[in-house]
Design an enzyme around this catalytic site. Sequence first.
Site, PDB file in Angstrom:
ATOM      1  N   ASP A 109      40.898  30.673  39.409  1.00 11.19           N
ATOM      2  CA  ASP A 109      41.001  32.123  39.502  1.00 11.19           C
ATOM      3  C   ASP A 109      39.596  32.711  39.579  1.00 11.19           C
ATOM      4  O   ASP A 109      38.741  32.410  38.736  1.00 11.19           O
ATOM      5  CB  ASP A 109      41.730  32.638  38.253  1.00 11.19           C
ATOM      6  CG  ASP A 109      42.371  33.975  38.482  1.00 11.19           C
ATOM      7  OD1 ASP A 109      41.641  34.896  38.908  1.00 11.19           O
ATOM      8  OD2 ASP A 109      43.581  34.104  38.253  1.00 11.19           O
ATOM      9  N   HIS A 119      49.050  36.197  38.099  1.00  7.46           N
ATOM     10  CA  HIS A 119      48.125  35.161  38.567  1.00  7.46           C
ATOM     11  C   HIS A 119      48.854  33.814  38.682  1.00  7.46           C
ATOM     12  O   HIS A 119      48.665  33.074  39.651  1.00  7.46           O
ATOM     13  CB  HIS A 119      46.938  35.062  37.605  1.00  7.46           C
ATOM     14  CG  HIS A 119      46.136  36.328  37.543  1.00  7.46           C
ATOM     15  ND1 HIS A 119      44.842  36.405  37.951  1.00  7.46           N
ATOM     16  CD2 HIS A 119      46.477  37.582  37.133  1.00  7.46           C
ATOM     17  CE1 HIS A 119      44.392  37.649  37.794  1.00  7.46           C
ATOM     18  NE2 HIS A 119      45.373  38.371  37.289  1.00  7.46           N
TER      19      HIS A 119
HETATM   20  C1  UDX Z   1      48.476  42.488  37.337  1.00  6.30           C
HETATM   21  C2  UDX Z   1      47.822  43.257  38.522  1.00  6.30           C
HETATM   22  O1  UDX Z   1      48.226  44.516  38.690  1.00  6.30           O
HETATM   23  C3  UDX Z   1      47.868  42.517  39.771  1.00  6.30           C
HETATM   24  O2  UDX Z   1      47.536  43.289  40.885  1.00  6.30           O
HETATM   25  C4  UDX Z   1      46.929  41.424  39.524  1.00  6.30           C
HETATM   26  O3  UDX Z   1      46.731  40.651  40.649  1.00  6.30           O
HETATM   27  C5  UDX Z   1      47.504  40.585  38.405  1.00  6.30           C
HETATM   28  O4  UDX Z   1      47.660  41.342  37.228  1.00  6.30           O
HETATM   29  P1  UDX Z   1      51.225  42.407  37.042  1.00  6.30           P
HETATM   30  O5  UDX Z   1      51.370  43.592  36.164  1.00  6.30           O
HETATM   31  O6  UDX Z   1      51.726  41.156  36.520  1.00  6.30           O
HETATM   32  O7  UDX Z   1      49.783  42.052  37.581  1.00  6.30           O
HETATM   33  O8  UDX Z   1      51.917  42.828  38.431  1.00  6.30           O
HETATM   34  P2  UDX Z   1      52.172  42.038  39.760  1.00  6.30           P
HETATM   35  O9  UDX Z   1      50.919  41.564  40.373  1.00  6.30           O
HETATM   36  O10 UDX Z   1      53.013  42.913  40.575  1.00  6.30           O
HETATM   37  O11 UDX Z   1      52.983  40.750  39.311  1.00  6.30           O
HETATM   38  C6  UDX Z   1      54.222  40.806  38.668  1.00  6.30           C
HETATM   39  C7  UDX Z   1      55.039  39.610  39.093  1.00  6.30           C
HETATM   40  O12 UDX Z   1      56.133  39.492  38.203  1.00  6.30           O
HETATM   41  C8  UDX Z   1      55.596  39.724  40.501  1.00  6.30           C
HETATM   42  O13 UDX Z   1      55.462  38.500  41.187  1.00  6.30           O
HETATM   43  C9  UDX Z   1      57.067  40.042  40.278  1.00  6.30           C
HETATM   44  O14 UDX Z   1      57.926  39.499  41.262  1.00  6.30           O
HETATM   45  C10 UDX Z   1      57.336  39.416  38.947  1.00  6.30           C
HETATM   46  N1  UDX Z   1      58.390  40.153  38.233  1.00  6.30           N
HETATM   47  C11 UDX Z   1      58.174  41.407  37.750  1.00  6.30           C
HETATM   48  C12 UDX Z   1      59.610  39.543  38.088  1.00  6.30           C
HETATM   49  O15 UDX Z   1      59.823  38.411  38.550  1.00  6.30           O
HETATM   50  N2  UDX Z   1      60.589  40.221  37.427  1.00  6.30           N
HETATM   51  C13 UDX Z   1      60.411  41.455  36.904  1.00  6.30           C
HETATM   52  O16 UDX Z   1      61.357  41.983  36.312  1.00  6.30           O
HETATM   53  C14 UDX Z   1      59.155  42.070  37.079  1.00  6.30           C
END
Ligand code: UDX
Length: 480
Positions: free
Chosen positions: A123, A22
């Site tokens: 949000d 988020h």
């Molecule tokens: C969760 C939900 O799945 C998502 O759809 C919702 O909107 C928010 O909560 P999350 O598990 O954090 O999110 O996944 P994601 O939405 O994919 O966000 C992860 C973020 O962390 C991405 O922007 C990704 O680029 C970043 N990340 C992840 C990194 O920068 N490095 C990493 O090693 C892993």
Amino acid sequence: MEQPHQKKVPHVLIFPLPAQGHINSMLKLAQLLCLAEFHVTFLNSHHNHDRLLKCTDLGSEVAHWPGFRFATISDGLPPEHPRSADFLIDCIDSLKANTKPLFREMLISYCRSDDPITCIIADGIMTFTIDVADELAIPIIAFRTISACSFWSYFCIPKLIQAGELPFKDDADMEHAITCVPGMENVLRRCDLPSFCRAKQLTDPFLQIVQSETLNSVRASALILNTFEDLEGPTLSQIRAHFPTTYTIGPLHSLLKTRLTDSTESTHKDSSSSSLWKEDRTCITWLDSQPSDSVLYVSFGSFAVVTRFELLEFWHGLVNSQTRFLWVIRPDLVNGKGDMGHIPSELLEATNERGCLVEWAPQQEVLTHHAVGGFLTHSGWNSTLESVFAGVPMICWPFFADQQINSRFVGHVWRVGLDMKDRCDRRTVEMLVREMMYENVELRKRAAKMADLAKKCVSRGGSSYMNMERLIEDIRGMSL
Ligand code: UDX
């Protein structure tokens, strides 16, 4: 003293749910609004702000963004609280009970200052912010950080209940088609509905909260979604019947890049990271020495946890596929703890030969690196969009919430990946990795086409670019 005819600079307060996915997208929006010369206050929980300052240069980088400032607020939880997926409901409850009154006080003090808040972007999963904004007569826009397809399925939960589709019976066939989500009649099966739809009782707190927050968000004056028209057009038409003003401005990370390239102001910089974990950049050096399209990137985002059994099944599958891999193993990935237990020596040897493990990676940079040819993902929405934008095909292993729907759309509708939901055995991992990395040429072609569409949307004149212009103008109108 301000003259009556002088235009006020809009002052937008942005308030994300305190969670990585988020914060990432909402911070990009904050930077875009700064480029429009707005004043922007970005409200973080004390807990996450401390982590951000420890893990990034964000504190010093905001100096390059005139008009931008951070503010912090308590999330009401004790410092030692894990704030993990299992406790998401605790977090949301605490925000409602403890943060809401603090938020109200904060807004009142802004109202009394010489730079009052003229618009709130909160949000959409925290609709208590709408109660406060309404009371203080401040315009509020809801930002949902999930996909349009997930948001629409959340919105249709009352329809699913009415049609007797929820709750599932104990012996329910999970492949059974779901027909009462308008526009998705030929797409969804029971197993594709958001994870909380698997609850045995309709009183399940997760199901209740998501349902009520989603229905409540219609009370905001508009909706922002981090998606783009060419990706989710049909679902967006359904949403617009209920939210006539819906701005689709994604993928936000690339819209920001485009706008920064356009910007004549050399002082503006893209923040390199908004990570709550320290990025390990050694993986970029490792990628630099790998052939093009040869590496599978594996990451399960910020919330997902795996059991030791699942960890080993993935590991065996990756090693048996013979593919090079870069794997993010967060310190709390395995059962929410740091302990992976004993790892068989054949896995460690193969990893030394053709793998790279890090605790957190600069993901957007990884996905656009020439060496990366596929992504094994938990189907979080940011990860999905980042992969779509980079033209990298996916294997989807959804963990919870919106991810079950995202993976269905990736595999079945957009056809830029393979859906591996509810399976986790080494044979399947090996098979799908081989299919994606070496055999399924069509998958790669479709991913490249979708990436072109994403690029067009954020380019000058594209739908996300233009929607951002409209959002800026509409917010400007609120401060006149
Ligand atoms: C969760 C939900 O799945 C998502 O759809 C919702 O909107 C928010 O909560 P999350 O598990 O954090 O999110 O996944 P994601 O939405 O994919 O966000 C992860 C973020 O962390 C991405 O922007 C990704 O680029 C970043 N990340 C992840 C990194 O920068 N490095 C990493 O090693 C892993």
